[in-house]
Motif scaffolding. Sequence first.
Motif, short mmCIF file in Angstrom:
data_model
loop_
_atom_site.label_atom_id
_atom_site.label_comp_id
_atom_site.label_asym_id
_atom_site.label_seq_id
_atom_site.Cartn_x
_atom_site.Cartn_y
_atom_site.Cartn_z
N VAL A 24 40.31 42.05 23.03
CA VAL A 24 39.36 42.23 21.94
C VAL A 24 38.12 42.58 22.60
O VAL A 24 37.72 42.04 23.52
CB VAL A 24 39.10 40.79 21.25
N ILE A 25 37.65 43.89 21.79
CA ILE A 25 36.49 44.62 22.39
C ILE A 25 35.45 44.25 21.28
O ILE A 25 35.75 44.78 19.94
CB ILE A 25 36.73 45.81 22.60
N GLU A 26 34.35 43.72 21.72
CA GLU A 26 33.36 43.71 20.27
C GLU A 26 32.47 45.00 20.41
O GLU A 26 31.93 45.21 21.43
CB GLU A 26 32.27 42.45 20.74
N ILE A 27 32.34 45.77 19.06
CA ILE A 27 31.72 46.91 19.04
C ILE A 27 30.48 46.77 18.51
O ILE A 27 30.17 46.11 17.49
CB ILE A 27 32.34 47.83 17.97
N ASP A 32 30.23 52.23 22.04
CA ASP A 32 31.39 51.42 22.25
C ASP A 32 32.68 51.72 21.73
O ASP A 32 33.69 51.56 22.23
CB ASP A 32 31.21 49.98 21.86
N ILE A 33 32.50 52.63 20.57
CA ILE A 33 33.68 52.99 20.01
C ILE A 33 34.66 53.87 20.77
O ILE A 33 35.78 53.51 21.05
CB ILE A 33 33.35 53.44 18.48
N PRO A 34 34.09 55.03 21.18
CA PRO A 34 35.04 55.88 22.07
C PRO A 34 35.37 55.18 23.29
O PRO A 34 36.64 55.16 23.64
CB PRO A 34 34.13 57.07 22.31
N THR A 35 34.38 54.20 24.01
CA THR A 35 34.80 53.89 25.07
C THR A 35 36.00 52.77 24.82
O THR A 35 37.06 52.68 25.85
CB THR A 35 33.58 52.90 25.77
N ALA A 36 35.84 52.13 23.67
CA ALA A 36 37.14 51.13 23.52
C ALA A 36 38.57 51.85 23.36
O ALA A 36 39.61 51.37 23.78
CB ALA A 36 36.81 50.40 22.13
N TYR A 37 38.30 52.81 22.64
CA TYR A 37 39.61 53.59 22.47
C TYR A 37 40.22 54.44 23.51
O TYR A 37 41.30 54.38 23.73
CB TYR A 37 39.41 55.00 21.40
N ALA A 144 31.95 57.37 9.77
CA ALA A 144 32.97 56.83 10.34
C ALA A 144 33.41 57.53 11.70
O ALA A 144 32.94 58.79 11.95
CB ALA A 144 34.15 56.87 9.66
N TRP A 145 33.91 56.88 12.74
CA TRP A 145 34.37 57.56 13.97
C TRP A 145 35.88 57.99 13.63
O TRP A 145 36.68 57.08 13.15
CB TRP A 145 34.37 56.48 15.08
N ASP A 146 35.93 59.27 13.70
CA ASP A 146 37.55 59.77 13.45
C ASP A 146 38.20 59.92 14.73
O ASP A 146 37.78 60.57 15.82
CB ASP A 146 37.17 61.13 12.96
N ARG A 147 39.08 59.09 14.70
CA ARG A 147 40.11 59.11 15.94
C ARG A 147 40.79 60.30 16.31
O ARG A 147 41.14 60.81 17.49
CB ARG A 147 40.97 57.89 15.91
N GLY A 176 44.16 53.86 9.26
CA GLY A 176 43.78 53.42 10.65
C GLY A 176 43.09 54.65 11.56
O GLY A 176 42.68 54.39 12.64
N ARG A 177 43.01 55.83 10.78
CA ARG A 177 42.35 56.84 11.44
C ARG A 177 40.79 56.68 11.81
O ARG A 177 40.20 57.51 12.72
CB ARG A 177 42.44 58.17 10.75
N TYR A 178 40.26 56.28 10.85
CA TYR A 178 38.69 55.98 10.76
C TYR A 178 38.12 54.70 11.00
O TYR A 178 38.70 53.80 10.41
CB TYR A 178 38.26 56.42 9.54
N PHE A 179 37.18 54.77 11.78
CA PHE A 179 36.46 53.51 12.26
C PHE A 179 35.22 53.53 11.47
O PHE A 179 34.33 54.20 11.56
CB PHE A 179 36.25 53.24 13.66
N ILE A 180 35.24 52.66 10.70
CA ILE A 180 34.03 52.83 9.47
C ILE A 180 32.76 52.20 10.17
O ILE A 180 32.57 50.89 10.60
CB ILE A 180 34.18 52.17 8.07
N VAL A 181 31.77 53.06 10.36
CA VAL A 181 30.43 52.68 11.09
C VAL A 181 29.44 52.11 10.16
O VAL A 181 28.71 51.17 10.47
CB VAL A 181 30.13 53.98 11.77
N ALA A 182 29.00 52.87 9.18
CA ALA A 182 28.17 52.47 8.15
C ALA A 182 28.67 52.95 6.77
O ALA A 182 29.55 53.91 6.33
CB ALA A 182 26.75 53.09 8.57
N VAL A 183 27.91 52.27 5.78
CA VAL A 183 28.22 52.24 4.38
C VAL A 183 27.11 52.77 3.61
O VAL A 183 25.93 52.02 3.60
CB VAL A 183 28.87 51.22 3.72
#
Length: 344
Positions: A24-27, A32-37, A144-147, A176-183
């Motif tokens: 489990v990686i805390e973002i 941290d997002i690209p690093t975790a992927y 969002a971060w686009d994988r 599952g393609r997008y990591f939502i960063v902000a709304v």
Amino acid sequence: MNIKENVPISELTTMRLGGKARYVIEIQDLKDIPTAYNFAAEKKLPTWIMGGGANTIGQDAGFAGVILLNKLKGIEVVSETSDEVVVRAMGGEIWDDLVDFTCERGYSGIEALSKIPGTVGAAPVQNIGAYGQDIATVIESVEAWDRESHELIILSNTEMQMSYRSTIFNTGKDTGRYFIVAVNLILANDGHMQPPFYNALQKYIDTHKITDFSPMSIRKIVSEIRAEKLPDPAVEASAGSFFKNIFVTDDEAAAVTAAGIKVWEKENGKKMINSGYLIEGAGLKGKELHGMKVSDKAALVLINKSAKSYADLDAARTEIRNAVQEKYGFMLEQEPVEIPTGVK
Ligand SMILES: Cc1cc2nc3c(=O)[nH]c(=O)nc-3n(C[C@H](O)[C@H](O)[C@H](O)COP(=O)(O)OP(=O)(O)OC[C@H]3O[C@@H](n4cnc5c(N)ncnc54)[C@H](O)[C@@H]3O)c2cc1C
């Protein structure tokens, strides 16, 4: 970056079931997002995004992969006119903290979504809704971060294709393609919800002769109604509504009504069968099955009283579905998502 190993999914989800997640990686920061992927790619492991785990079920085998836990924080007013305000909230914020922030300032648009458990980043995923509001009507965009393209992108309201509990984030090829960063939300400045209200809300307003419809007043009413009806995840384990309601066409509604099943007409004219009503009609309201209790206050909600495993939940779910299908001919669709085990 905070990496934990062998974390029980039961500790990350409000239903409190599920075996261990390998990592489990805390973002906590965008980088941290690209690093975790990359971490997951190097280890050839699948990934899964999580916020508060209030709409997620873990399986007994756990998850042989990497969970990215959204902890990105921050809420700001981006722009404000006398009519409108744009609020930007980071995905790891607690959703109800955002509702409180907006109601405190008199902004209207999400006050009826008070007390929905979970994070801001997950709110658009299934287009959260309650008491006559949903996030689709106020969301301007998400960041969002686009994988696929490995970059931060912006998705507009229309690009998210939001309908009842469905969006591009949980339905179709881009799941599952997008990591939502902000709304980013567009809310009414100085406005408020207008009567007639959603049934339960209207009833409360009439009974208590309430004339103050300000965002904070509606927030208080919704909070009280919810406290009466729904389990508090801090006290009782559940994932909220376990099954989706069923929307039908006008022709289907006529046939169903003729068969003696109640059909609700929603504010937007759509026709809906309340799945809780079907569960109650099948005689299951308040019943405990394999340690899972069908709530006696809201039959759509399953409460984990003493289930020790996903297998218990599975057995209870099957019994409920079979009973409803036998009596009414409808196969209930599950609302919470399940983390795949990741075992290849
Ligand atoms: C008691 C109770 C009452 C509830 N009442 C309601 C209600 O009234 N209305 C309603 O709509 N829902 C309700 N829910 C369901 C739940 O609160 C919402 O679905 C909420 O948005 C879940 O947030 P979360 O952070 O816990 O999401 P999680 O369970 O962590 O994740 C849910 C889904 O979103 C994905 N996801 C999470 N974060 C991100 C992200 N940053 N980027 C991309 N994908 C992401 C996950 O992969 C998963 O598919 C209720 C739940 C409970 C327990």
